[in-house]
Scaffold this motif. Structure first.
Motif, PDB file in Angstrom:
ATOM      1  N   LEU A  36     -40.925 -45.700 -61.856  1.00  0.00           N
ATOM      2  CA  LEU A  36     -41.921 -46.718 -62.222  1.00  0.00           C
ATOM      3  C   LEU A  36     -41.758 -47.149 -63.679  1.00  0.00           C
ATOM      4  O   LEU A  36     -41.923 -48.335 -64.007  1.00  0.00           O
ATOM      5  CB  LEU A  36     -43.326 -46.182 -61.960  1.00  0.00           C
ATOM      6  CG  LEU A  36     -43.673 -45.989 -60.486  1.00  0.00           C
ATOM      7  CD1 LEU A  36     -44.997 -45.257 -60.325  1.00  0.00           C
ATOM      8  CD2 LEU A  36     -43.707 -47.332 -59.762  1.00  0.00           C
ATOM      9  N   ASN A  37     -41.434 -46.213 -64.555  1.00  0.00           N
ATOM     10  CA  ASN A  37     -41.205 -46.572 -65.968  1.00  0.00           C
ATOM     11  C   ASN A  37     -39.998 -47.493 -66.105  1.00  0.00           C
ATOM     12  O   ASN A  37     -40.018 -48.439 -66.892  1.00  0.00           O
ATOM     13  CB  ASN A  37     -41.011 -45.316 -66.814  1.00  0.00           C
ATOM     14  CG  ASN A  37     -42.332 -44.672 -67.155  1.00  0.00           C
ATOM     15  OD1 ASN A  37     -43.337 -45.347 -67.339  1.00  0.00           O
ATOM     16  ND2 ASN A  37     -42.336 -43.356 -67.216  1.00  0.00           N
ATOM     17  N   PHE A  38     -38.949 -47.224 -65.343  1.00  0.00           N
ATOM     18  CA  PHE A  38     -37.771 -48.093 -65.391  1.00  0.00           C
ATOM     19  C   PHE A  38     -38.133 -49.483 -64.871  1.00  0.00           C
ATOM     20  O   PHE A  38     -37.731 -50.496 -65.448  1.00  0.00           O
ATOM     21  CB  PHE A  38     -36.625 -47.509 -64.566  1.00  0.00           C
ATOM     22  CG  PHE A  38     -35.400 -48.368 -64.583  1.00  0.00           C
ATOM     23  CD1 PHE A  38     -34.593 -48.427 -65.697  1.00  0.00           C
ATOM     24  CD2 PHE A  38     -35.084 -49.159 -63.487  1.00  0.00           C
ATOM     25  CE1 PHE A  38     -33.476 -49.241 -65.724  1.00  0.00           C
ATOM     26  CE2 PHE A  38     -33.964 -49.974 -63.505  1.00  0.00           C
ATOM     27  CZ  PHE A  38     -33.158 -50.017 -64.635  1.00  0.00           C
ATOM     28  N   ALA A  39     -38.894 -49.541 -63.779  1.00  0.00           N
ATOM     29  CA  ALA A  39     -39.297 -50.839 -63.224  1.00  0.00           C
ATOM     30  C   ALA A  39     -40.145 -51.617 -64.225  1.00  0.00           C
ATOM     31  O   ALA A  39     -40.031 -52.840 -64.322  1.00  0.00           O
ATOM     32  CB  ALA A  39     -40.058 -50.629 -61.919  1.00  0.00           C
ATOM     33  N   GLN A  40     -40.990 -50.913 -64.998  1.00  0.00           N
ATOM     34  CA  GLN A  40     -41.803 -51.595 -66.007  1.00  0.00           C
ATOM     35  C   GLN A  40     -40.942 -52.184 -67.120  1.00  0.00           C
ATOM     36  O   GLN A  40     -41.273 -53.211 -67.691  1.00  0.00           O
ATOM     37  CB  GLN A  40     -42.836 -50.633 -66.593  1.00  0.00           C
ATOM     38  CG  GLN A  40     -44.003 -50.384 -65.653  1.00  0.00           C
ATOM     39  CD  GLN A  40     -45.035 -49.448 -66.238  1.00  0.00           C
ATOM     40  OE1 GLN A  40     -44.780 -48.752 -67.216  1.00  0.00           O
ATOM     41  NE2 GLN A  40     -46.201 -49.424 -65.627  1.00  0.00           N
ATOM     42  N   LEU A  42     -38.176 -53.616 -66.727  1.00  0.00           N
ATOM     43  CA  LEU A  42     -37.664 -54.901 -66.246  1.00  0.00           C
ATOM     44  C   LEU A  42     -38.626 -56.038 -66.560  1.00  0.00           C
ATOM     45  O   LEU A  42     -38.212 -57.190 -66.716  1.00  0.00           O
ATOM     46  CB  LEU A  42     -37.392 -54.833 -64.740  1.00  0.00           C
ATOM     47  CG  LEU A  42     -36.295 -53.857 -64.312  1.00  0.00           C
ATOM     48  CD1 LEU A  42     -36.183 -53.816 -62.794  1.00  0.00           C
ATOM     49  CD2 LEU A  42     -34.958 -54.245 -64.935  1.00  0.00           C
ATOM     50  N   ASN A  43     -39.913 -55.728 -66.667  1.00  0.00           N
ATOM     51  CA  ASN A  43     -40.898 -56.754 -67.010  1.00  0.00           C
ATOM     52  C   ASN A  43     -40.733 -57.261 -68.439  1.00  0.00           C
ATOM     53  O   ASN A  43     -41.259 -58.314 -68.789  1.00  0.00           O
ATOM     54  CB  ASN A  43     -42.322 -56.212 -66.813  1.00  0.00           C
ATOM     55  CG  ASN A  43     -42.667 -56.075 -65.357  1.00  0.00           C
ATOM     56  OD1 ASN A  43     -42.140 -56.790 -64.514  1.00  0.00           O
ATOM     57  ND2 ASN A  43     -43.546 -55.137 -65.055  1.00  0.00           N
ATOM     58  N   GLU A  44     -40.008 -56.502 -69.263  1.00  0.00           N
ATOM     59  CA  GLU A  44     -39.792 -56.919 -70.655  1.00  0.00           C
ATOM     60  C   GLU A  44     -38.715 -58.001 -70.767  1.00  0.00           C
ATOM     61  O   GLU A  44     -38.590 -58.639 -71.804  1.00  0.00           O
ATOM     62  CB  GLU A  44     -39.380 -55.702 -71.500  1.00  0.00           C
ATOM     63  CG  GLU A  44     -40.446 -54.626 -71.562  1.00  0.00           C
ATOM     64  CD  GLU A  44     -39.947 -53.347 -72.233  1.00  0.00           C
ATOM     65  OE1 GLU A  44     -38.829 -53.358 -72.791  1.00  0.00           O
ATOM     66  OE2 GLU A  44     -40.666 -52.348 -72.172  1.00  0.00           O
ATOM     67  N   LEU A  45     -37.936 -58.211 -69.710  1.00  0.00           N
ATOM     68  CA  LEU A  45     -36.869 -59.209 -69.759  1.00  0.00           C
ATOM     69  C   LEU A  45     -37.438 -60.612 -69.744  1.00  0.00           C
ATOM     70  O   LEU A  45     -38.413 -60.897 -69.048  1.00  0.00           O
ATOM     71  CB  LEU A  45     -35.936 -59.032 -68.557  1.00  0.00           C
ATOM     72  CG  LEU A  45     -35.142 -57.741 -68.506  1.00  0.00           C
ATOM     73  CD1 LEU A  45     -34.412 -57.634 -67.178  1.00  0.00           C
ATOM     74  CD2 LEU A  45     -34.170 -57.670 -69.670  1.00  0.00           C
TER      75      LEU A  45
END
Length: 97
Positions: A36-40, A42-45
């Protein structure tokens, strides 16, 4: 800070009808938190100028056109069946009475 709690893992395991040991609950909580931290991240892109796509490669449909044609005659289609009756293939019963 953890993005998923052990209680949430227990709830998901309960919904999936999984019996997890305490060790598995701890392990899966850490693993899911990492995912989940890795998926979050991706929201920074910045994807504002990126075209939405369903695949990274340009794929095209390579299937032939669906052209109707005559089917096999029933007699010819039944030639290799183990058993047939009245123009239909007979198979063993799979439903119990």
């Amino acid at each position: 800070m953890s993005t998923i709690s052990k209680q949430e893992v227990e709830h998901v395991a309960h919904l999936a009808r999984l019996n997890l040991t305490e060790e598995e609950k701890e392990q899966f909580t850490k693993q899911l938190d990492s995912i989940l931290n890795f998926a979050q991240k991706l929201n920074e892109l910045d994807t504002e100028n990126v075209e939405p796509t369903s695949h990274v490669l340009p794929l095209v449909n390579v299937m032939r056109d669906d052209v109707p044609h005559e089917s096999l005659p029933v007699e010819e289609a039944l030639q290799n069946t183990a058993e047939h009756q009245d123009g239909q293939v007979k198979v063993p019963s799979v439903l119990e009475e």
